[in-house]
Write an enzyme that holds these catalytic residues in place. Structure first.
Site, PDB file in Angstrom:
ATOM      1  N   TYR A  65       0.827  -1.206   0.000  1.00  0.00           N
ATOM      2  CA  TYR A  65       0.000   0.000   0.000  1.00  0.00           C
ATOM      3  C   TYR A  65       0.863   1.258   0.000  1.00  0.00           C
ATOM      4  O   TYR A  65       2.057   1.213   0.286  1.00  0.00           O
ATOM      5  CB  TYR A  65      -0.917  -0.020   1.230  1.00  0.00           C
ATOM      6  CG  TYR A  65      -2.067   0.958   1.149  1.00  0.00           C
ATOM      7  CD1 TYR A  65      -2.931   0.976   0.050  1.00  0.00           C
ATOM      8  CD2 TYR A  65      -2.291   1.879   2.169  1.00  0.00           C
ATOM      9  CE1 TYR A  65      -3.980   1.876  -0.021  1.00  0.00           C
ATOM     10  CE2 TYR A  65      -3.349   2.779   2.103  1.00  0.00           C
ATOM     11  CZ  TYR A  65      -4.177   2.775   0.998  1.00  0.00           C
ATOM     12  OH  TYR A  65      -5.209   3.665   0.923  1.00  0.00           O
ATOM     13  N   ASN A 163     -19.073  -3.781 -10.352  1.00  0.00           N
ATOM     14  CA  ASN A 163     -19.842  -4.344  -9.236  1.00  0.00           C
ATOM     15  C   ASN A 163     -19.120  -4.191  -7.904  1.00  0.00           C
ATOM     16  O   ASN A 163     -19.606  -4.657  -6.877  1.00  0.00           O
ATOM     17  CB  ASN A 163     -20.134  -5.832  -9.479  1.00  0.00           C
ATOM     18  CG  ASN A 163     -18.876  -6.668  -9.564  1.00  0.00           C
ATOM     19  OD1 ASN A 163     -17.888  -6.229 -10.153  1.00  0.00           O
ATOM     20  ND2 ASN A 163     -18.880  -7.849  -9.001  1.00  0.00           N
TER      21      ASN A 163
HETATM   22  N1  LIG Z   1      -7.378   5.270  -5.120  1.00  0.00           N
HETATM   23  C1  LIG Z   1      -8.200   5.416  -4.094  1.00  0.00           C
HETATM   24  O1  LIG Z   1      -8.181   6.430  -3.383  1.00  0.00           O
HETATM   25  C2  LIG Z   1      -9.166   4.308  -3.785  1.00  0.00           C
HETATM   26  C3  LIG Z   1     -10.165   4.483  -2.814  1.00  0.00           C
HETATM   27  C4  LIG Z   1     -11.082   3.452  -2.584  1.00  0.00           C
HETATM   28  C5  LIG Z   1     -10.946   2.254  -3.301  1.00  0.00           C
HETATM   29  N2  LIG Z   1      -9.921   2.124  -4.195  1.00  0.00           N
HETATM   30  C6  LIG Z   1      -9.743   0.904  -4.976  1.00  0.00           C
HETATM   31  O2  LIG Z   1     -10.938   0.621  -5.650  1.00  0.00           O
HETATM   32  C7  LIG Z   1     -10.971  -0.756  -5.957  1.00  0.00           C
HETATM   33  C8  LIG Z   1     -12.339  -1.296  -5.578  1.00  0.00           C
HETATM   34  O3  LIG Z   1     -12.458  -1.243  -4.157  1.00  0.00           O
HETATM   35  P1  LIG Z   1     -13.809  -1.739  -3.467  1.00  0.00           P
HETATM   36  O4  LIG Z   1     -13.668  -1.669  -2.003  1.00  0.00           O
HETATM   37  O5  LIG Z   1     -14.925  -1.022  -4.113  1.00  0.00           O
HETATM   38  O6  LIG Z   1     -13.802  -3.278  -3.952  1.00  0.00           O
HETATM   39  P2  LIG Z   1     -14.782  -4.454  -3.569  1.00  0.00           P
HETATM   40  O7  LIG Z   1     -16.139  -3.938  -3.258  1.00  0.00           O
HETATM   41  O8  LIG Z   1     -14.103  -5.292  -2.556  1.00  0.00           O
HETATM   42  O9  LIG Z   1     -14.907  -5.271  -4.940  1.00  0.00           O
HETATM   43  C9  LIG Z   1     -13.789  -5.861  -5.535  1.00  0.00           C
HETATM   44  C10 LIG Z   1     -14.012  -5.834  -7.055  1.00  0.00           C
HETATM   45  O10 LIG Z   1     -12.807  -6.128  -7.714  1.00  0.00           O
HETATM   46  C11 LIG Z   1     -13.051  -7.065  -8.765  1.00  0.00           C
HETATM   47  N3  LIG Z   1     -11.763  -7.725  -8.976  1.00  0.00           N
HETATM   48  C12 LIG Z   1     -10.966  -8.274  -8.039  1.00  0.00           C
HETATM   49  N4  LIG Z   1      -9.836  -8.737  -8.599  1.00  0.00           N
HETATM   50  C13 LIG Z   1      -9.933  -8.451  -9.936  1.00  0.00           C
HETATM   51  C14 LIG Z   1      -9.076  -8.673 -11.053  1.00  0.00           C
HETATM   52  N5  LIG Z   1      -7.896  -9.286 -10.918  1.00  0.00           N
HETATM   53  N6  LIG Z   1      -9.495  -8.240 -12.244  1.00  0.00           N
HETATM   54  C15 LIG Z   1     -10.683  -7.613 -12.385  1.00  0.00           C
HETATM   55  N7  LIG Z   1     -11.526  -7.385 -11.374  1.00  0.00           N
HETATM   56  C16 LIG Z   1     -11.154  -7.801 -10.153  1.00  0.00           C
HETATM   57  C17 LIG Z   1     -14.171  -7.919  -8.225  1.00  0.00           C
HETATM   58  O11 LIG Z   1     -14.814  -8.568  -9.264  1.00  0.00           O
HETATM   59  P3  LIG Z   1     -15.602  -9.980  -9.022  1.00  0.00           P
HETATM   60  O12 LIG Z   1     -16.876  -9.629  -8.290  1.00  0.00           O
HETATM   61  O13 LIG Z   1     -15.845 -10.478 -10.396  1.00  0.00           O
HETATM   62  O14 LIG Z   1     -14.708 -10.861  -8.206  1.00  0.00           O
HETATM   63  C18 LIG Z   1     -15.033  -6.831  -7.579  1.00  0.00           C
HETATM   64  O15 LIG Z   1     -15.757  -6.156  -8.569  1.00  0.00           O
HETATM   65  C19 LIG Z   1      -9.816  -1.386  -5.173  1.00  0.00           C
HETATM   66  O16 LIG Z   1      -8.733  -1.557  -6.047  1.00  0.00           O
HETATM   67  C20 LIG Z   1      -9.483  -0.343  -4.146  1.00  0.00           C
HETATM   68  O17 LIG Z   1      -8.143  -0.428  -3.703  1.00  0.00           O
HETATM   69  C21 LIG Z   1      -9.054   3.124  -4.445  1.00  0.00           C
END
Ligand SMILES: NC(=O)c1ccc[n+]([C@@H]2O[C@H](COP(=O)([O-])OP(=O)(O)OC[C@H]3O[C@@H](n4cnc5c(N)ncnc54)[C@H](OP(=O)(O)O)[C@@H]3O)[C@@H](O)[C@H]2O)c1
Length: 351
Positions: A65, A163
């Site tokens: 991270y 999703n």
């Molecule tokens: N930059 C920032 O400030 C910030 C802030 C918040 C979140 N984020 C990022 O946003 C992303 C989503 O977070 P979240 O909490 O919303 O996630 P989440 O609700 O836990 O959902 C995870 C998602 O990732 C998909 N996924 C996992 N591995 C994958 C892969 N190798 N290829 C394609 N899709 C994949 C899953 O698809 P399936 O359902 O098909 O398994 C699901 O849609 C994360 O990367 C998180 O670190 C970034």
């Protein structure tokens, strides 16, 4: 678990003692009993009700991270709590009020002592699990849609991992703000048909195929913003779907692969690529004015029911190993959360 008296349980905290991904979770994460320190005048003791498990928490536990605390540390970036006790100079909060701690790290605990200024009161009648998920993902969706490019109602945006929790918030906010959104997911079961909107099932490995599918939906209208949570080849596919001078914002590294973009898109079509981290956005003094309105707006939208995130399962704090393993699984129906020992005191613990 030791008791300080037959009735009173000592509060617990999750503790990360190693970030070596090759060790089993049980050797990296433990539960310890916490002390109850006395309060300074401006401090508040809060009892955690529910805590979210974010990809950021998992990345941090694997030493991947943007911010790595020194070991051992108590993880957890977001949750919702109840006020248990106030310091002598705190006059605007009362025990029993529900609060969201902002900018407080280490919330995977039964109890915490925090500065009054880190707490924002939230309604005690609102769904507690939704409040536990308010700080990171809805704010990310809000800032991505509102403060990266200037979008006009009716303009097109595309996002992958649609999703995910960020993806759900992006859909709800885009609909509220009047933007047109194409939602890309990697498996058909992830399409939320009941919500309407434009969906594509695409694994992001073939940019031409995604570009063609997008063109059919937009009838050739420009897609000006791409929101990429995946990286790797999925970035290239999203970039190829954008209009000339469109903006691709990479905000997640779900694939773990380096972000790949075609030179053609960068050179001849002037597609712009930028990284985004919410923590950096909030700490940038240039964003101070815009930042002030983010959480009030989100809380209002949450109370109106515009924002609502799915929950897959809630675990006891003592089941943290199972909860983390579950949260790291793909194909979930929503977020995995932890609950603290004070949740039974919350008036409403539905979603
Ligand atoms: N930059 C920032 O400030 C910030 C802030 C918040 C979140 N984020 C990022 O946003 C992303 C989503 O977070 P979240 O909490 O919303 O996630 P989440 O609700 O836990 O959902 C995870 C998602 O990732 C998909 N996924 C996992 N591995 C994958 C892969 N190798 N290829 C394609 N899709 C994949 C899953 O698809 P399936 O359902 O098909 O398994 C699901 O849609 C994360 O990367 C998180 O670190 C970034």
């Amino acid at each position: 678990m030791r008791h300080s008296s037959p009735e009173i349980l000592l509060p617990r905290a999750v503790e990360v003692i190693s970030v070596s991904p090759d060790k089993p979770l049980s050797d990296r994460i433990r539960i310890r009993e916490n002390v109850r320190p006395p309060l300074a005048p401006k401090e508040v003791r809060i009892g955690m009700l529910a805590m979210n498990i974010l990809p950021a928490d998992l990345l941090q536990m694997n030493h991947q991270y943007g911010h790595q605390p020194s070991l051992p540390y108590v993880p957890g970036h977001e949750g919702v709590a109840v006020v248990l006790e106030i310091g002598s100079e705190v006059s605007d909060l009362q025990p029993g009020e529900r609060v969201v701690p902002f900018g407080v790290f280490g919330v995977w605990s039964d109890e915490l002592v925090v500065q009054r200024r880190s707490l924002v009161p939230v309604p005690s009648h609102a769904p507690v699990l939704q409040q536990a998920m308010l700080a990171a993902n809805p704010a990310t969706a809000w800032v991505l849609l509102q403060h990266q490019v200037t979008l006009q109602p009716g303009q097109w945006v595309i996002q992958n991992a649609a999703n995910s929790a960020v993806g759900q918030c992006t859909r709800q906010l885009a609909s509220h703000l009047g933007f047109q959104l194409i939602n890309v997911v990697r498996r058909p079961e992830a399409v939320a048909y009941e919500e309407g909107g434009h969906w594509l099932v695409d694994d992001g490995q073939d940019p031409d195929s995604l570009q063609e599918s997008v063109r059919k939906i937009t009838q050739g209208e420009p897609v000006v913003l791409g929101l990429d949570a995946i990286g790797g080849k999925a970035s290239q596919a999203l970039a190829a779907s954008l209009c000339p001078r469109g903006r691709l914002v990479l905000y997640g590294l779900l694939s773990g692969d380096p972000c790949s973009i075609s030179a053609h898109d960068l050179i001849f079509r002037n597609v712009e690529v930028q990284g985004f981290w919410l923590a950096n956005w909030f700490s940038n003094p240039n964003n101070r004015q815009q930042a002030k309105s983010v959480y009030p707006a989100l809380m209002e939208l949450a109370s109106q029911g515009v924002l609502r995130m799915k929950v897959e399962k809630v675990y006891e704090l003592g089941e943290v190993h199972e909860a983390i393993a579950h949260s790291a699984q793909s194909e979930r129906q929503g977020k995995v959360l932890l609950k603290g020992m004070h949740l039974h005191n919350a008036m409403n613990n539905d979603q």
